[in-house]
Design an enzyme around this catalytic site. Sequence first.
Site, PDB file in Angstrom:
ATOM      1  CE  LYS A  71      -0.469  -0.370   5.066  1.00  0.00           C
ATOM      2  NZ  LYS A  71      -1.112  -1.097   5.989  1.00  0.00           N
ATOM      3  NE  ARG A  92      -6.689   0.024  11.389  1.00  0.00           N
ATOM      4  CZ  ARG A  92      -5.660  -0.133  10.944  1.00  0.00           C
ATOM      5  NH1 ARG A  92      -4.653   0.796  11.234  1.00  0.00           N
ATOM      6  NH2 ARG A  92      -5.305  -1.347  10.633  1.00  0.00           N
ATOM      7  CE1 TYR A 132      12.227  31.582   5.032  1.00  0.00           C
ATOM      8  CE2 TYR A 132      12.417  29.411   4.845  1.00  0.00           C
ATOM      9  CZ  TYR A 132      12.208  30.517   4.194  1.00  0.00           C
ATOM     10  OH  TYR A 132      11.846  30.556   2.727  1.00  0.00           O
ATOM     11  CG  MET A 185       8.917  23.804  -0.052  1.00  0.00           C
ATOM     12  SD  MET A 185       8.098  25.071  -1.068  1.00  0.00           S
ATOM     13  CE  MET A 185       6.852  25.905  -0.014  1.00  0.00           C
TER      14      MET A 185
HETATM   15  C1  LIG Z   1      -0.326  -2.080   6.809  1.00  0.00           C
HETATM   16  C2  LIG Z   1      -0.780  -3.387   7.342  1.00  0.00           C
HETATM   17  C3  LIG Z   1      -0.103  -4.484   7.219  1.00  0.00           C
HETATM   18  C4  LIG Z   1       1.443  -4.339   7.147  1.00  0.00           C
HETATM   19  O1  LIG Z   1       1.872  -3.977   8.465  1.00  0.00           O
HETATM   20  P1  LIG Z   1       3.566  -3.510   8.713  1.00  0.00           P
HETATM   21  O2  LIG Z   1       3.621  -3.242  10.170  1.00  0.00           O
HETATM   22  O3  LIG Z   1       3.854  -2.532   7.796  1.00  0.00           O
HETATM   23  O4  LIG Z   1       4.112  -4.860   8.244  1.00  0.00           O
HETATM   24  C5  LIG Z   1      -0.506  -5.776   7.577  1.00  0.00           C
HETATM   25  N1  LIG Z   1      -1.918  -6.125   7.545  1.00  0.00           N
HETATM   26  C6  LIG Z   1      -2.712  -4.702   7.769  1.00  0.00           C
HETATM   27  C7  LIG Z   1      -4.352  -4.918   7.855  1.00  0.00           C
HETATM   28  C8  LIG Z   1      -2.299  -3.444   7.418  1.00  0.00           C
HETATM   29  O5  LIG Z   1      -3.158  -2.327   7.349  1.00  0.00           O
END
Ligand SMILES: *Cc1c(COP(=O)(O)O)cnc(C)c1O
Length: 365
Positions: free
Chosen positions: A45, A140, A261, A309
């Site tokens: 992701k 969640r 800055y 930046m």
């Molecule tokens: C992001 C995610 C993972 C991977 O987690 P890591 O800590 O990056 O290994 C696995 N399962 C779900 C549901 C996630 O959202």
Amino acid sequence: MPEAAETGADPRHGARLTIDLGAVAENWRRLGAQAPGTPCAAVVKADAYGCGLGAVAGRLWREGCRTFFVAHLEEALAARQVLPEAAIYVLNGLPPGGGRVLAQARLRPVLNAVEELAEWADLSEGRLPAALHVDTGMNRLGLRMEEAVALPGSDLPARAGIDLLMSHLVGAEVPDDAVNARQIEAFARVRAALPGLPGSLANSSGIFLGAAAHHDLLRPGYALFGGNPVPHRPNPMRPVVRLESPILQTRSVEAGERAGYNGTWTARSRRHLATLSLGYADGYPRAGGAQGRALVAGVACPIVGRISMDLVILDVTEAPGARRGALATLIGDSLDVDTVGRAAGTIGYEILTGLGSRYVRAYVE
Ligand SMILES: *Cc1c(COP(=O)(O)O)cnc(C)c1O
């Protein structure tokens, strides 16, 4: 020879991000070796944690990875372009009315609620696979425990083509946290209630909690990209990301002069400063100024003043190699992603996923 060629700086001027795909592949093998015989998926992701979805997914497929997870449908469609044969799961679930797009691209939603389960069941009628996510403590996403253990009386799991039961760990990087044992126990109960379905629980850190967390499919993300899944121990993963910037110019300042800055930094004595070609617009966190470091010819040099930046100022007084065109390392060697995250008051995950799109990117094996 021009100085830039001598020092390896890119004349396009930006900072340079080098991603070691061989290290990603090696990390995937190392994670799999923690649970021999259990297949290892890859969570890619957020553009493969900032490392580039296309390059990473293609490399892992060649290594033998057959199952991938992304967060969004859009990411899944991009993954499908490079992974025509892979099983691709969409963690954020079934968007209302998104079923047809998923089905057309042979993508698998991770069904996170009874409503999603019912919607997919009507579309799938058992022909299109999907995962079922049960929440064992995060509150969640996912069905509540009581909803999941009530499912055996219904035809929904079969009609929705469920081929994977999953849950997600709340704090696997803290092995002593009692929540791990509670979630492992809860997930075992869900699996007993829905027998015959393969299970997946372990993220990167979860893989290191032992066999009770492994089930039938490992689901690492962060550790593939060099993040430390066991923060209380030395990092067992190979570093993947190297971020370097050319020095644009150097200057000497006298005691009492300020830099950056709002003049938040004041030289206590005569200092030599170097200005680097990256800033918060590249994803280098502005909050990293206080504790941040960069390496110049192996010497750790403190970042001084505010991060701009597009620019960062370093105190290179102790680094004789600092000169125009020389490269400073912001991530790499002793500055791993966990260290850089800590210095910025955040975690390595945020450093990786923030890696900017204007870096000159190079993929190496
Ligand atoms: C992001 C995610 C993972 C991977 O987690 P890591 O800590 O990056 O290994 C696995 N399962 C779900 C549901 C996630 O959202």
